[in-house]
Design a protein around this motif. Structure first.
Motif, PDB file in Angstrom:
ATOM      1  N   SER A  55      -0.269   2.863 -10.264  1.00 38.96           N
ATOM      2  CA  SER A  55      -1.225   2.782  -9.222  1.00 38.96           C
ATOM      3  C   SER A  55      -2.219   1.858  -9.467  1.00 38.96           C
ATOM      4  O   SER A  55      -2.493   0.939  -8.837  1.00 38.96           O
ATOM      5  CB  SER A  55      -1.669   3.813  -8.727  1.00 38.96           C
ATOM      6  OG  SER A  55      -2.252   4.647  -9.596  1.00 38.96           O
ATOM      7  N   TYR A  91       2.767   5.902  -5.672  1.00 39.22           N
ATOM      8  CA  TYR A  91       2.384   6.154  -7.148  1.00 39.22           C
ATOM      9  C   TYR A  91       1.372   7.170  -7.336  1.00 39.22           C
ATOM     10  O   TYR A  91       1.475   8.129  -8.067  1.00 39.22           O
ATOM     11  CB  TYR A  91       1.929   5.113  -7.824  1.00 39.22           C
ATOM     12  CG  TYR A  91       3.013   4.006  -8.246  1.00 39.22           C
ATOM     13  CD1 TYR A  91       4.389   4.661  -8.705  1.00 39.22           C
ATOM     14  CD2 TYR A  91       3.105   2.677  -8.096  1.00 39.22           C
ATOM     15  CE1 TYR A  91       5.497   3.686  -9.073  1.00 39.22           C
ATOM     16  CE2 TYR A  91       4.076   1.872  -8.354  1.00 39.22           C
ATOM     17  CZ  TYR A  91       5.181   2.456  -9.087  1.00 39.22           C
ATOM     18  OH  TYR A  91       6.371   1.622  -9.423  1.00 39.22           O
ATOM     19  N   VAL A  92       0.241   7.200  -6.376  1.00 37.94           N
ATOM     20  CA  VAL A  92      -0.811   8.323  -6.540  1.00 37.94           C
ATOM     21  C   VAL A  92      -0.372   9.574  -6.253  1.00 37.94           C
ATOM     22  O   VAL A  92      -0.608  10.693  -7.076  1.00 37.94           O
ATOM     23  CB  VAL A  92      -1.876   7.790  -5.724  1.00 37.94           C
ATOM     24  CG1 VAL A  92      -2.935   8.845  -5.773  1.00 37.94           C
ATOM     25  CG2 VAL A  92      -2.573   6.357  -6.031  1.00 37.94           C
ATOM     26  N   ILE A 100      -6.896   6.902  -0.701  1.00 36.63           N
ATOM     27  CA  ILE A 100      -6.571   7.306  -1.955  1.00 36.63           C
ATOM     28  C   ILE A 100      -7.587   8.244  -2.540  1.00 36.63           C
ATOM     29  O   ILE A 100      -7.196   9.214  -3.139  1.00 36.63           O
ATOM     30  CB  ILE A 100      -6.861   5.860  -2.761  1.00 36.63           C
ATOM     31  CG1 ILE A 100      -5.295   5.048  -2.705  1.00 36.63           C
ATOM     32  CG2 ILE A 100      -6.500   6.644  -4.431  1.00 36.63           C
ATOM     33  CD1 ILE A 100      -5.374   3.732  -3.368  1.00 36.63           C
ATOM     34  N   VAL A 114       1.295   1.832  -3.676  1.00 36.67           N
ATOM     35  CA  VAL A 114       0.344   2.387  -4.460  1.00 36.67           C
ATOM     36  C   VAL A 114       0.071   3.949  -3.897  1.00 36.67           C
ATOM     37  O   VAL A 114      -0.244   4.729  -5.079  1.00 36.67           O
ATOM     38  CB  VAL A 114      -0.993   1.803  -3.858  1.00 36.67           C
ATOM     39  CG1 VAL A 114      -2.168   2.132  -4.464  1.00 36.67           C
ATOM     40  CG2 VAL A 114      -0.705   0.034  -4.202  1.00 36.67           C
ATOM     41  N   TRP A 134       0.867  -1.454  -0.099  1.00 36.34           N
ATOM     42  CA  TRP A 134       0.009   0.239  -0.135  1.00 36.34           C
ATOM     43  C   TRP A 134       1.087   1.208  -0.169  1.00 36.34           C
ATOM     44  O   TRP A 134       0.461   2.200  -0.463  1.00 36.34           O
ATOM     45  CB  TRP A 134      -1.175  -0.016   1.192  1.00 36.34           C
ATOM     46  CG  TRP A 134      -2.009  -0.807   0.906  1.00 36.34           C
ATOM     47  CD1 TRP A 134      -2.317  -2.152   1.580  1.00 36.34           C
ATOM     48  CD2 TRP A 134      -3.272  -0.602  -0.108  1.00 36.34           C
ATOM     49  NE1 TRP A 134      -3.412  -2.800   1.161  1.00 36.34           N
ATOM     50  CE2 TRP A 134      -3.953  -2.019   0.023  1.00 36.34           C
ATOM     51  CE3 TRP A 134      -3.591   0.066  -0.860  1.00 36.34           C
ATOM     52  CZ2 TRP A 134      -5.019  -2.161  -0.667  1.00 36.34           C
ATOM     53  CZ3 TRP A 134      -4.690   0.029  -1.782  1.00 36.34           C
ATOM     54  CH2 TRP A 134      -5.536  -1.089  -1.709  1.00 36.34           C
TER      55      TRP A 134
END
Length: 626
Positions: free
Chosen positions: A183, A174-175, A254, A171, A168
């Motif tokens: 992502s 990347y976001v 996110i 992820v 996570w």
């Protein structure tokens, strides 16, 4: 006797498809040596090594040169990055912990330099407008926050990536870098592992895929892009308000990041790493069309929010903040204080000066500032045993004070060897620095004379056009000849050419050597004429007349008459003039009686030979006339 004057170790790096190469070398105080971009004055030509040199096309208006300046800036950064990579490799390969730490520190400094330069390129040189500005800042952050890729590789190579402890984090990273495609690829693995909430993952994938990014080369205007982005942002906000991701905390985080929730971003400081990463991420998800003039407000607020209230901003923070405020002068000032050498500020200022940015930002002494920094950097290079040659090129590119600095610094270069002296001399001669040329030649001539290297001493004195010193060395040559009966350094003396006219004594030395050459070639008539002219024209020193008259003896003893009656009379006159001057000298001591006997014997032999030659010449000339 030759010095191994080490040239800078150069690393060549391919820079572009057009075949150009870049180079770097380490100098004093860990200076990265590099050539300046300023166009040299017509009279000065650099003689340093072949470092990168970009030619600015003068016929283009300044605004049309932007792509060229950006390309030059990228070339600089590629050199810095190549240097970092090399240092990292050395740091890893070395077994000495202290050395590894030293290299590690240098890598950290270069990282900071490249970070600042990259930001300056985006804000000042490229001067990206709204829309494009954020895209450049995203690239800037991604380049300097590359650890996420290493972590992603580790996660993907594990047996179950979706269950990896760092899954996570990757992820979210990347976001926050705007790398939404990566992502999405990571989220697919989680959706496959947990099929039940697949619809939730599908919704998140839709939101990520629909996020619009500005395309500077497209047909869409900035206003149209802004409207599209706001529609997307409202859709994400509705999903958050509807609790669409309430059952999955990771997806909800996110979603909060996508709406630009500052508290959520600050909760993940460790993934952002720096306040300027926080700034770019915040702009990405809350104000992607930010204007350059608005940056300073967001930068200041992000730094205040991100840093602990009790912590003091680091020098790097102050430099970056000054850049976001478009205060170029403050950036240069802070860098000059924070960094351990002048390389960075000198070259960045040089490039900014070419971009006409120092003047446009109300730094009224811009060109002087550029020259001051280049002069300081070049002066530092001059303390290095081989990089001093590069400094010469920098001085050449400083039109106001460069020559003055060069004249002062060149005199401080230790002339350890003749090879190094020739290098320094060549530099001075190319720049018509006549005073320095004479000084160098005199120093080397004196040194050669002390070491009894007469040929070298004479060569340097001729190069210095020093008549007095050339006379002194010519005397030494003649003394050596009298003592040994032969000349040393015949090649030099035989090829004096017009240089022999520098002094009367040097002229005599050259002509006297020519007499011996003519005699050796059995050209007796020419030799006799030259010998006589040396005495009658008063070129020969009086102290050397006896030697010359003695040299005439073999010619007087030839079966064929060499000297005419007139020439013989002139020789007789010279002999009598010499003997009368000798007889007027005070009586010698007992220690020199033997020398006087030898001289008297020579005089008697000469008189006899001259009388015999005169008689033969009169007979010959009388016979010819009848």
């Amino acid at each position: 006797m030759e010095e191994l004057d080490v040239e800078p170790a150069i690393t060549n790096i391919p820079a572009a498809s057009d075949g150009k190469h870049l180079g770097f070398a380490w100098g004093p105080g860990d200076i990265l040596a590099y050539e300046t971009l300023y166009k040299a004055s017509s009279g000065a030509k650099g003689s340093g090594c072949s470092f990168i040199h970009e030619t600015i096309k003068e016929d283009l208006p300044s605004k049309n040169k932007k792509p060229q300046f950006v390309s030059i800036s990228k070339n600089y950064r590629s050199v810095i990055r190549a240097c970092m990579e090399e240092l990292q490799q050395v740091a890893v390969s070395t077994k000495d912990a202290k050395v590894a730490m030293q290299y590690g520190n240098q890598v950290s400094i270069l990282l900071a330099i490249e970070l600042i330069w990259n930001l300056a390129e985006v804000l000042f040189i490229d001067s990206a407008p709204a829309g494009s500005l954020l895209l450049h800042l995203l690239d800037w952050v991604r380049l300097h926050k590359a650890d996420v890729d290493e972590k992603a590789t580790e996660v993907l190579q594990s047996e179950s990536p979706a269950e990896h402890k760092d899954y996570w984090d990757v992820v979210l990273s990347y976001v926050m870098q705007g790398r939404l495609e990566e992502s999405r690829q990571m989220l697919v693995k989680q959706a496959t592992l947990h099929p039940a909430p697949r619809s939730m993952y599908k919704l998140m994938d839709t939101l990520l895929s629909k996020m619009p990014f500005y395309n500077p080369g497209g047909n869409q205007t900035l206003t149209e892009y802004d409207v599209k982005w706001r529609h997307w942002h409202e859709e994400v906000d509705r999903c958050l308000q509807d609790n669409s991701f309430a059952s999955n905390k990771h997806l909800e985080i996110i979603c909060r990041i996508l709406v630009g929730d500052e508290d959520t971003l600050l909760e993940h400081k460790e993934l952002l790493g720096t306040w300027y990463h926080f700034l770019v991420t915040r702009l990405l998800f809350s104000h992607p069309t930010v204007q350059p003039t608005e940056l300073h407000y967001y930068a200041q607020s992000c730094m205040t929010m991100f840093l602990d209230s009790r912590s003091v901003p680091e020098p790097l923070d102050n430099i970056l903040l000054a850049a976001f405020e478009f205060d170029i002068h403050q950036v240069i000032k802070e860098c000059s204080i924070a960094l351990n050498n002048w390389w960075f500020v000198a070259h960045l200022t040089d490039l900014l000066d070419h971009c006409k940015l120092l003047q446009s930002h109300n730094v009224h002494f811009g060109s002087n500032l550029r020259e001051f920094l280049l002069l300081e950097y070049a002066s530092g290079l001059f303390t290095h045993h081989s990089l001093w040659q590069l400094a010469v090129d920098y001085f050449d590119h400083c039109p106001d004070l460069g020559r003055v600095y060069l004249e002062l610094q060149i005199e401080r270069v230790p002339l350890n060897t003749e090879r190094k002296a020739l290098k320094v001399l060549r530099i001075c001669e190319q720049r018509q620095m006549s005073e320095q040329v004479r000084s160098i030649c005199k120093i080397m001539a004196m040194r050669a004379l002390k070491n009894n290297r007469l040929g070298s001493a004479l060569s340097w004195s001729i190069r210095a056009k020093d008549a007095a010193f050339a006379t002194l060395i010519s005397e030494r040559f003649l003394q050596d000849y009298c003592a040994r009966g032969t000349f040393s350094d015949l090649d030099l003396i035989d090829n004096l050419g017009p240089a022999m006219l520098l002094s009367d004594r040097l002229t005599f030395l050259g002509k006297y050597r020519e007499f011996h050459r003519l005699y050796g070639e059995k050209r007796f008539g020419e030799a006799a004429k030259l010998l006589l002219s040396l005495m009658t024209a008063k070129i020969a020193p009086r102290s050397f007349w006896m030697t010359l008259l003695t040299d005439a003896l073999p010619l007087l003893e030839q079966k064929e008459v060499i000297f005419s009656a007139g020439q013989t009379y002139e020789l007789m006159f010279c002999l009598e003039e010499l003997t009368s001057s000798l007889s007027s000298v005070a009586p010698a001591t007992d220690g020199t009686m033997q020398d006087e006997d030898i001289e008297q014997t020579k005089v008697e032999l000469l008189r006899l030979a001259l009388a015999r030659n005169l008689a033969m010449a009169i007979v010959k000339e009388g016979t010819v006339s009848t």
